[in-house]
Write an enzyme that holds these catalytic residues in place. Structure first.
Site, PDB file in Angstrom:
ATOM      1  N   SER A 110      -0.850 -23.598  -3.854  1.00  0.00           N
ATOM      2  CA  SER A 110      -1.798 -24.722  -3.783  1.00  0.00           C
ATOM      3  C   SER A 110      -2.896 -24.386  -2.778  1.00  0.00           C
ATOM      4  O   SER A 110      -2.710 -23.517  -1.907  1.00  0.00           O
ATOM      5  CB  SER A 110      -1.046 -25.982  -3.319  1.00  0.00           C
ATOM      6  OG  SER A 110      -1.957 -26.989  -2.925  1.00  0.00           O
ATOM      7  N   TYR A 123       5.082 -30.351   2.458  1.00  0.00           N
ATOM      8  CA  TYR A 123       4.531 -29.802   1.211  1.00  0.00           C
ATOM      9  C   TYR A 123       3.590 -28.626   1.520  1.00  0.00           C
ATOM     10  O   TYR A 123       3.705 -27.556   0.926  1.00  0.00           O
ATOM     11  CB  TYR A 123       3.788 -30.889   0.432  1.00  0.00           C
ATOM     12  CG  TYR A 123       3.130 -30.370  -0.826  1.00  0.00           C
ATOM     13  CD1 TYR A 123       3.895 -29.851  -1.862  1.00  0.00           C
ATOM     14  CD2 TYR A 123       1.741 -30.379  -0.972  1.00  0.00           C
ATOM     15  CE1 TYR A 123       3.296 -29.365  -3.018  1.00  0.00           C
ATOM     16  CE2 TYR A 123       1.142 -29.902  -2.127  1.00  0.00           C
ATOM     17  CZ  TYR A 123       1.916 -29.393  -3.146  1.00  0.00           C
ATOM     18  OH  TYR A 123       1.325 -28.901  -4.278  1.00  0.00           O
TER      19      TYR A 123
END
Ligand SMILES: NC(=O)c1ccc[n+]([C@@H]2O[C@H](COP(=O)([O-])OP(=O)(O)OC[C@H]3O[C@@H](n4cnc5c(N)ncnc54)[C@H](OP(=O)(O)O)[C@@H]3O)[C@@H](O)[C@H]2O)c1
Length: 232
Positions: A110, A123
């Site tokens: 990401s 995360y």
């Protein structure tokens, strides 16, 4: 990778029809026993599949947004189990088959991998792990014929934010198919890591250039706003 390539999918639910025919292995990647069992099933499926290279796409993942640990501390641990542990475990278990058949690994990280991300702390750290591990593994596998790429998308129109309890996309998003095509092309071109979309590219470049503590501060200011009304 043309039409008719055999596809094997690991997730809890059966993939949607539009994903095309796939051999589905039901598996909760947060459960290490299930991961081990699924890897055996995949290896047996591969043994029966036509000869040729294999691409392992480590895509499954989840996130959580808000101050750490929030009301659901178990979700923070599930992020580590699915985004980190299962990826490492599955890759380790399938690496012998990949070495024997050729192909490679596409890890879906990401944009948050490039700087610390307050209000998505676990995360972001899971994706930073994935990016770092992916680049290191790529070096270890240099000369083996296996390609390793980390794709690092920004906001993408999927069920990700619903699943994280944000109830919808936090702003502009790329389409899932465009991101998937970009990721596969990046792997095919043997890119170490790749960020789809100019906006995301600028974002990750800025995040990488700033001193890490400053990058964390800026990301915190942005994410605090984006994480929504749940934040006090
Ligand atoms: N959407 C974004 O904005 C965005 C941005 C950057 C990176 N990413 C990354 O892209 C990847 C794909 O996410 P997405 O955007 O497609 O989100 P999504 O729509 O929520 O899909 C997540 C996928 O992961 C699977 N999954 C989640 N937990 C699982 C578990 N415990 N066991 C097995 N499978 C599990 C889900 O299948 P089941 O629910 O059926 O198990 C689903 O197929 C993730 O790694 C995510 O971090 C997404």
């Amino acid at each position: 990778m043309g039409p008719g390539v055999p596809v094997c999918n690991l997730s809890r639910r059966h993939p949607a029809e539009k994903a095309g025919p796939a051999f589905h292995v039901p598996c909760d990647l947060a459960e290490s026993v299930e991961v081990a069992r699924a890897a055996e099933t995949v290896a047996a499926w591969l043994a029966a599949a036509p000869a040729g290279p294999v691409l392992l796409v480590n895509n499954a993942g989840l996130g959580a947004f808000g101050p750490f640990p929030g009301e659901d501390a178990a979700r923070q641990l599930a992020i580590i189990d699915v985004n980190v542990r299962a990826v490492v475990d599955l890759t380790a278990r399938l690496l012998p088959v990949l070495r024997a058949r050729g192909g490679g690994i596409l890890n879906v990280a990401s944009v948050v991998a490039y700087q610390p991300t307050p209000y998505a702390a676990v995360y972001g750290a899971s994706k930073a792990f994935l990016l770092s591990w992916s680049l290191a593994l790529r070096e270890e596998l240099r000369g083996s014929g296996l390609r390793v790429t980390a794709c690092c998308p920004g906001t993408t129109a999927t069920g990700f934010f619903d699943a994280a309890g944000l109830g919808g996309l936090p702003g502009a998003a790329m389409g899932a198919e465009a991101v998937a095509r970009f990721a596969l092309r990046a792997w095919a071109h043997d890119r170490p890591h790749a960020v789809p979309g100019l906006h995301n590219l600028v974002l990750t470049w800025a995040g990488s250039c700033l001193p890490r503590a400053a990058a964390a501060r800026v990301a915190g200011l942005v994410l605090r706003r984006r994480a929504g009304p749940g934040l006090s």
